[in-house]
Scaffold this active site. Structure first.
Site, PDB file in Angstrom:
ATOM      1  N   TYR A  76       1.333  -1.277  -0.152  1.00  8.68           N
ATOM      2  CA  TYR A  76      -0.170   0.277  -0.293  1.00  8.68           C
ATOM      3  C   TYR A  76       0.830   0.817   0.038  1.00  8.68           C
ATOM      4  O   TYR A  76       0.488   2.550  -0.938  1.00  8.68           O
ATOM      5  CB  TYR A  76      -0.939  -0.194   1.220  1.00  8.68           C
ATOM      6  CG  TYR A  76      -1.963   1.382   1.117  1.00  8.68           C
ATOM      7  CD1 TYR A  76      -3.156   1.260   0.712  1.00  8.68           C
ATOM      8  CD2 TYR A  76      -2.041   2.053   2.026  1.00  8.68           C
ATOM      9  CE1 TYR A  76      -4.179   1.868   0.378  1.00  8.68           C
ATOM     10  CE2 TYR A  76      -2.813   3.118   2.010  1.00  8.68           C
ATOM     11  CZ  TYR A  76      -4.484   2.900   1.357  1.00  8.68           C
ATOM     12  OH  TYR A  76      -4.855   4.319   0.885  1.00  8.68           O
ATOM     13  N   LYS A  95       0.620   3.575  -2.755  1.00 13.15           N
ATOM     14  CA  LYS A  95       0.384   5.476  -2.864  1.00 13.15           C
ATOM     15  C   LYS A  95       1.638   6.089  -2.870  1.00 13.15           C
ATOM     16  O   LYS A  95       1.476   7.498  -3.253  1.00 13.15           O
ATOM     17  CB  LYS A  95       0.093   5.453  -1.801  1.00 13.15           C
ATOM     18  CG  LYS A  95      -1.434   4.636  -1.289  1.00 13.15           C
ATOM     19  CD  LYS A  95      -2.458   5.538  -1.709  1.00 13.15           C
ATOM     20  CE  LYS A  95      -4.053   4.449  -2.265  1.00 13.15           C
ATOM     21  NZ  LYS A  95      -4.808   5.071  -3.042  1.00 13.15           N
TER      22      LYS A  95
END
Length: 247
Positions: A152, A156
């Site tokens: 993640y 991002k």
């Protein structure tokens, strides 16, 4: 007649991951400001908060370049144009990097990062025609290191840097690309960690303003970056984080 730079009358917006959470709030906010919203999600059975008018619902799986291309074509065919794109679709897998499976890591990167690329690329011709604007949904996790969320975090970080690179490449076509990076938001994606009192106490201690970001906080920032009020802003990330990234 004075034109309100915060309104989107006559413009068509695509929001991925629009079925719930942040995406649903973004779709509703853009609609309230006059946009025709094409709500797209991988889910087939979901209740839209937008009914009536010209708003539409679409299926998209951002893991597929064909699905993204079909969505862009469908929106242009249905509405005649595509002005605004919000790349909100995202997933998370938690766990220590040393034991995380390759499948979990690549699944997150495929949706969050490569899926954003696929959707930007698919929408590019239509955005070039309208001199449109794009907002990618990043995260504070893409700016600071956070335990047990490697896929993640790096996805991002990539999404936010993608905004910078595309802003540079597509500036000659007058397409603006920006990103919004929220801290923790009370949505289904964070329900597991929000149910852990120790985690939540530690998390709140990192937020100077002392609260989570609400979905509407994120939607307001997205709407600003898409609007004519931000017509000279491109390649930037606005962190909606209560001050997390200032220390």
């Amino acid at each position: 007649m004075t034109i309100d730079p915060n309104r989107f009358d006559g413009r068509v917006a695509v929001v991925t991951g629009a079925a719930r959470g942040i995406g649903a709030h973004i779709a509703a906010t853009l609609a309230q400001r006059g946009a025709t919203v094409a709500q797209a999600d991988v889910l087939d059975d979901w209740d839209s908060g937008l009914t009536g008018g010209t708003h539409t619902r679409h299926h998209v799986d951002v893991r597929s370049a064909r699905s993204c291309a079909d969505l862009a074509a469908e929106v242009v065919d249905r509405h005649g144009r595509l002005d605004l794109l919000v790349n909100n679709a995202g997933v998370v897998r938690r766990g220590p990097a040393a034991t995380m499976s390759e499948e979990d890591f690549t699944a997150v990167v495929d949706v969050n990062l490569t899926g954003t690329f696929r959707m930007c690329q698919a929408a590019f011709p239509a955005l070039r025609d309208t001199r449109g604007a794009v907002v990618n949904i990043g995260s504070t996790n893409g700016h600071i290191a956070v335990l047990n969320t490697l896929g993640y975090c790096v996805s991002k970080a990539g999404v936010m840097h993608m905004a910078r690179v595309l802003a540079l490449e597509w500036a000659p076509d007058q397409i603006r690309i920006n990103a919004v990076g929220p801290t923790i938001v009370p949505t289904d994606m964070t329900s597991d960690v929000r149910g852990d009192p120790a985690y939540l106490t530690d998390k709140m201690a990192t937020i100077p303003l002392g609260r989570m970001a609400e979905p509407q906080d994120v939607a307001n920032a997205v709407a600003y970056l898409l609007s004519d009020a931000a017509s000279m802003i491109t390649g930037q990330t606005i962190f909606v984080d209560g001050g997390v990234t200032i220390h």
